[in-house]
Design a protein around this motif. Structure first.
Motif, mmCIF file in Angstrom:
data_model
loop_
_atom_site.group_PDB
_atom_site.id
_atom_site.type_symbol
_atom_site.label_atom_id
_atom_site.label_comp_id
_atom_site.label_asym_id
_atom_site.label_seq_id
_atom_site.Cartn_x
_atom_site.Cartn_y
_atom_site.Cartn_z
ATOM 1 N N ARG A 1 1.987 7.404 2.571
ATOM 2 C CA ARG A 1 2.680 8.597 2.105
ATOM 3 C C ARG A 1 2.784 9.651 3.188
ATOM 4 O O ARG A 1 3.792 10.337 3.325
ATOM 5 C CB ARG A 1 1.950 9.162 0.875
ATOM 6 C CG ARG A 1 2.189 8.324 -0.365
ATOM 7 C CD ARG A 1 1.577 8.924 -1.620
ATOM 8 N NE ARG A 1 0.114 8.832 -1.597
ATOM 9 C CZ ARG A 1 -0.695 9.870 -1.709
ATOM 10 N NH1 ARG A 1 -0.207 11.079 -1.835
ATOM 11 N NH2 ARG A 1 -1.998 9.704 -1.685
ATOM 12 N N ARG B 1 1.138 17.114 4.918
ATOM 13 C CA ARG B 1 1.841 16.924 3.639
ATOM 14 C C ARG B 1 2.134 18.292 3.049
ATOM 15 O O ARG B 1 1.232 19.020 2.638
ATOM 16 C CB ARG B 1 0.974 16.088 2.705
ATOM 17 C CG ARG B 1 1.699 15.719 1.412
ATOM 18 C CD ARG B 1 0.879 14.690 0.645
ATOM 19 N NE ARG B 1 1.544 14.307 -0.555
ATOM 20 C CZ ARG B 1 2.533 13.429 -0.625
ATOM 21 N NH1 ARG B 1 2.963 12.851 0.469
ATOM 22 N NH2 ARG B 1 3.093 13.124 -1.782
ATOM 23 N N ASN C 1 -2.096 13.118 6.745
ATOM 24 C CA ASN C 1 -2.002 13.781 5.453
ATOM 25 C C ASN C 1 -2.173 15.290 5.563
ATOM 26 O O ASN C 1 -1.926 16.018 4.614
ATOM 27 C CB ASN C 1 -3.030 13.206 4.476
ATOM 28 C CG ASN C 1 -4.423 13.207 5.072
ATOM 29 O OD1 ASN C 1 -4.544 13.171 6.284
ATOM 30 N ND2 ASN C 1 -5.456 13.230 4.227
ATOM 31 N N TYR D 1 0.846 -1.204 0.000
ATOM 32 C CA TYR D 1 0.000 0.000 0.000
ATOM 33 C C TYR D 1 0.879 1.250 0.000
ATOM 34 O O TYR D 1 0.610 2.212 0.717
ATOM 35 C CB TYR D 1 -0.916 -0.011 1.221
ATOM 36 C CG TYR D 1 -1.876 -1.185 1.235
ATOM 37 C CD1 TYR D 1 -3.069 -1.132 0.521
ATOM 38 C CD2 TYR D 1 -1.562 -2.350 1.932
ATOM 39 C CE1 TYR D 1 -3.949 -2.209 0.534
ATOM 40 C CE2 TYR D 1 -2.421 -3.439 1.933
ATOM 41 C CZ TYR D 1 -3.615 -3.362 1.236
ATOM 42 O OH TYR D 1 -4.471 -4.428 1.239
ATOM 43 N N ASN D 2 1.919 1.192 -0.811
ATOM 44 C CA ASN D 2 2.924 2.251 -0.791
ATOM 45 C C ASN D 2 2.363 3.613 -1.180
ATOM 46 O O ASN D 2 2.836 4.656 -0.694
ATOM 47 C CB ASN D 2 4.070 1.867 -1.729
ATOM 48 C CG ASN D 2 5.234 2.819 -1.619
ATOM 49 O OD1 ASN D 2 5.767 3.041 -0.529
ATOM 50 N ND2 ASN D 2 5.630 3.414 -2.745
ATOM 51 N N ASP D 3 1.349 3.649 -2.055
ATOM 52 C CA ASP D 3 0.836 4.924 -2.563
ATOM 53 C C ASP D 3 -0.435 5.373 -1.875
ATOM 54 O O ASP D 3 -1.087 6.333 -2.325
ATOM 55 C CB ASP D 3 0.579 4.809 -4.081
ATOM 56 C CG ASP D 3 1.876 4.629 -4.849
ATOM 57 O OD1 ASP D 3 2.895 5.237 -4.424
ATOM 58 O OD2 ASP D 3 1.881 3.880 -5.840
ATOM 59 N N THR D 4 -0.821 4.707 -0.803
ATOM 60 C CA THR D 4 -2.014 5.131 -0.081
ATOM 61 C C THR D 4 -1.693 6.329 0.799
ATOM 62 O O THR D 4 -0.525 6.563 1.150
ATOM 63 C CB THR D 4 -2.561 3.978 0.778
ATOM 64 O OG1 THR D 4 -1.551 3.606 1.728
ATOM 65 C CG2 THR D 4 -2.915 2.764 -0.086
ATOM 66 N N PRO D 5 -2.705 7.092 1.169
ATOM 67 C CA PRO D 5 -2.464 8.331 1.928
ATOM 68 C C PRO D 5 -1.720 8.106 3.244
ATOM 69 O O PRO D 5 -0.830 8.873 3.587
ATOM 70 C CB PRO D 5 -3.879 8.859 2.174
ATOM 71 C CG PRO D 5 -4.676 8.340 1.025
ATOM 72 C CD PRO D 5 -4.117 6.989 0.727
ATOM 73 N N GLN E 1 -7.538 10.522 1.363
ATOM 74 C CA GLN E 1 -6.870 11.807 1.490
ATOM 75 C C GLN E 1 -7.883 12.901 1.764
ATOM 76 O O GLN E 1 -8.883 13.035 1.074
ATOM 77 C CB GLN E 1 -6.105 12.109 0.204
ATOM 78 C CG GLN E 1 -5.317 13.408 0.291
ATOM 79 C CD GLN E 1 -4.469 13.619 -0.953
ATOM 80 O OE1 GLN E 1 -4.449 12.782 -1.834
ATOM 81 N NE2 GLN E 1 -3.787 14.751 -0.995
ATOM 82 N N ARG F 1 7.428 7.889 3.731
ATOM 83 C CA ARG F 1 7.796 6.534 3.337
ATOM 84 C C ARG F 1 9.292 6.247 3.496
ATOM 85 O O ARG F 1 9.683 5.175 3.947
ATOM 86 C CB ARG F 1 7.370 6.297 1.882
ATOM 87 C CG ARG F 1 5.883 6.146 1.705
ATOM 88 C CD ARG F 1 5.499 6.049 0.254
ATOM 89 N NE ARG F 1 5.760 7.305 -0.462
ATOM 90 C CZ ARG F 1 5.412 7.522 -1.737
ATOM 91 N NH1 ARG F 1 4.814 6.564 -2.412
ATOM 92 N NH2 ARG F 1 5.662 8.668 -2.313
ATOM 93 N N GLU F 2 10.103 7.218 3.112
ATOM 94 C CA GLU F 2 11.546 6.987 3.146
ATOM 95 C C GLU F 2 12.037 6.670 4.566
ATOM 96 O O GLU F 2 12.719 5.667 4.811
ATOM 97 C CB GLU F 2 12.288 8.208 2.588
ATOM 98 C CG GLU F 2 12.002 8.500 1.129
ATOM 99 C CD GLU F 2 10.666 9.218 0.943
ATOM 100 O OE1 GLU F 2 10.020 9.560 1.970
ATOM 101 O OE2 GLU F 2 10.250 9.425 -0.216
#
Length: 707
Positions: A412, A706, A703, A405-409, A647, A416-417
């Motif tokens: 992110r 962000r 989020n 689920y790397n691209d889920t809100p 998001q 992530r890093e």
């Protein structure tokens, strides 16, 4: 007699002598020879005086009993004194205690032991070898008062032998019977050829041969005695006697040694009472002709025992004990155990084993101390390994979920890093458990040095970077709407990497200064009982080096905790400050408990196990706390409430800062708020968003930050 005692294994004997030349000289010679032979000690040397009383014999026996271990008694005494000693032994109720060694005055005679046979049982006696001289019996039994007037002692012998009195100048007063002169030896009295007849005859012949040889040398051209012989003194005659050599009356060779003694030839007897018999007898058990020939299997001791009794000052020491000799008594000693890590080097010395050795079971030599290590099946290892396996599985599961689920809100918004960096550090914290328990070698020790502090360093470097970023954002937001520097993901990775590089640089210096190696520590489990001692195989890493390796990670942890405290008032709708704070507080408690346990067991025999288990469990708990508080809520939402993983509207940095400022103001108590200002929510109006209530109760929205 010395040879007999040595053959019987006796080392501690006493002596009794009749006062006078025979007894005292005999004991003196025996004592001297026993010293020369070695291994025989004289416990007591007693002397029976002339005309002794019963008290003298009783006193002698009591003195002998003072050294009870000295059961063997060498006796050089007259027949009367032998009887007196045996009678005193019976009165003292010590029948069977003493082991008599009788001289030739005892021999095989029955008179010294008459009616004292039970006391004399087991006595070993000696008697010079003798032969009956043919013709002597006929000659001696034919002697009468008439034909033997030349012997001035013959009349006295006659009275003694026939128990009578001669009319002329008789000295006997204990009988009134008168001698008739018609008595005959062997008919009217008992007769047995005296055993020393052979030696008397040989002595006369020795003198004759000496005089003959002397005359031949000093008077070669004359017969009879010449002037040179008349002028010769006793030393000259003695020289000829000692050089005399001839065939004796018993057809045995007669000669003399340098001391003037004839070769000893003795028969050995033991006074025995055979088993199941009430009769006693002297039994020939050997002989001595220059060397001892004793038939030990034929010996029979008091109470019918065939085993030779002991007569020693001290019993032999047990295996592993040394002899501590008594001063002045080489046959007496005390036995001392070679204790601790000592072994018996010889009978009088204990020596310390080498540092890597311990005495064997009977302490006669040293053997290597067994080497142990922390085994996988040990209870000390099972618990940390179990926790580590659970942690590794959970970490892999979380990482897989984040990748999926790397691209889920939520993923992110978590950054992530740094999340992946933190998960890597947590994973390494679990992995170190297996390296700490694995069998040490150069490779394992190298990896221990690298990963011991690396996992914690990566974890806390990532957390410190996160908390520092949050702190700088909200601190600067109170003063300006401009974004602070170095808050981008790339900058965060760079900051984290620089912090981690310090740890790696320290490890490289450690490798250069002290290359990794294995050692066997024999002191850690060197117990008082050497049988429980073990050498511990481990990496060449000291306790101080472990703390230094972890020191940098602990510094990062403390710094991160400080930042977590500073950001504790930032609204949780905007950041992870509070979960990170709780993580750091719990971690600090874990490591505060670790330090006293780790160093408090430094002197324990279980040091290896306790310290390894404590260290690995502390690292497992630290990793588990971070994993549980920072990632499990997110995984729960991602997997079980995907409807919340959406998001929301983005906010500008200015809106975030405004919200933070208003939150800071609203944190003031109501009584202190200006104009009676009431609390106001900064988030969306709950009425306009039906899901907002659930959102507030279920998860924290990341989020919003962000930027």
């Amino acid at each position: 007699m010395v040879d007999i005692i040595r053959a019987l294994g006796w080392t501690y004997v006493s002596t009794i002598a009749s006062e006078g030349s025979y007894g005292e000289k005999g004991v003196e010679a025996f004592t001297q020879l026993s010293k020369e032979a070695g291994g025989i000690c004289i416990a007591q040397s007693l002397k029976i005086p002339h005309n002794p009383k019963l008290e003298d014999y009783d006193k002698a026996i009591q003195q002998l009993l003072e050294t009870q271990h000295s059961r063997a008694v060498v006796i050089f005494a007259s027949e009367e004194d032998i009887r007196g000693v045996l009678n005193a032994t019976k009165r003292a109720n010590q029948v069977g205690h003493f082991l008599w060694i009788g001289s030739d005055s005892w021999g095989a005679k029955s008179s010294p032991i008459h009616q004292l046979e039970d006391v004399a049982v087991g006595a070993v006696t000696i008697l010079p070898k003798r032969s009956s001289i043919q013709g002597f019996d006929e000659y001696f039994t034919a002697l009468t008062l008439e034909n033997n007037r030349r012997n001035v002692w013959f009349a006295e012998f006659w009275e003694e032998n026939f128990d009578c009195r001669l009319l002329s100048s008789s000295k006997r007063e204990d009988t009134s019977r008168k001698c008739t002169g018609q008595e005959r030896i062997g008919i009217d009295s008992k007769y047995e050829q005296e055993g020393k007849v052979q030696f008397v005859i040989d002595a006369v012949y020795a003198m004759a041969h000496a005089l003959h040889n002397m005359q031949r040398e000093l008077c070669p051209d004359q017969s009879g005695i010449c002037l040179e012989m008349e002028a010769a003194d006793g030393k000259t005659l003695l020289k000829y006697i000692r050089n005399a050599s001839f065939n004796g009356s018993a057809d045995t060779s007669v000669m003399f040694n340098k001391n003037g003694d004839a070769p000893g030839r003795y028969d050995l007897f033991q006074f025995q009472m055979p088993t199941n018999s009430s009769t006693t007898e002297y039994k020939a058990v050997g002989q001595w002709v220059e060397t001892l020939q004793l038939r030990l299997e034929e010996l029979l001791w008091p109470d019918g025992e065939q085993k030779v009794p002991i007569s020693v000052c001290s019993l032999p020491c047990k295996t592993g004990e040394r002899k501590k000799r008594v001063k002045g008594m080489p046959c007496c000693w005390h036995c001392e155990l070679c204790d601790g890590y000592q072994y018996q080097y010889d009978e009088t010395t204990c020596r310390l084993c080498a540092y890597d050795m311990r005495p064997n079971g009977n302490r006669t030599a040293c053997q290597p101390i067994p080497i142990v290590k922390l085994e996988w099946h040990s209870a000390w290892a099972v618990i940390p390994v179990f926790l580590a396996m659970l942690g590794i599985i959970a970490t892999i599961f979380v990482m897989a979920t984040f990748v999926r689920y790397n691209d889920t809100p939520i993923v992110r918004a978590s950054g992530r890093e740094l999340s992946y960096v933190l998960l890597t550090g947590i994973f390494l914290c679990y992995i170190i458990t297996f390296l700490m328990i694995a069998k040490p070698d150069v490779g394992v020790c190298s990896f221990r040095r690298i990963f011991l502090g690396l996992g914690m360093c990566i974890s806390y470097a990532a957390l410190l970077t996160k908390t520092n970023r949050i702190y700088r954002i909200f601190e600067q937001g109170k003063q300006t709407v401009a974004a602070p520097r170095f808050i981008s993901p790339t900058s965060q990775i760079a900051i984290t990497s620089s912090l981690i590089s310090v740890q790696l640089l320290g490890v490289l210096v450690w490798f250069a200064v002290d290359p990794p190696n294995t050692v066997v520590d024999y002191e850690e489990q060197k117990t008082v009982n050497p049988m429980l001692a073990h050498g511990v195989l481990k990496c060449d890493i000291t306790d101080l080096q472990i703390i230094c390796s972890l020191g940098y990670s602990i510094l990062l942890m403390v710094t991160c905790t400080i930042y977590a405290i500073k950001t504790r008032d930032v609204p949780e709708d905007f950041n992870e400050a509070k979960p990170i704070g709780f993580t750091m507080y719990t971690t600090c408690i874990v490591w505060l408990a670790f330090i006293p346990i780790f160093f408090g067991t430094a002197q324990s025999a279980e040091k290896l196990y306790i310290q390894t288990t404590t260290l690995t469990i502390s690292m497992n708990l630290s990793a588990s706390v971070a994993l549980g508080m920072l990632y499990m809520p997110k995984v729960y939402v991602i997997l079980f409430h995907p409807e919340l993983n959406v998001q929301k509207r983005k906010r500008s940095f200015k809106a975030v800062v405004t919200a933070a400022t208003m939150s800071s103001r609203l944190s003031v108590k109501p009584s202190e708020r200006p104009n009676g200002e009431a609390k106001t929510e900064l988030c969306e109006n709950p009425a306009s968003d039906p899901m907002s209530q659930a959102t507030k109760k279920t998860y924290v929205s990341y989020n919003n930050l962000r930027i």
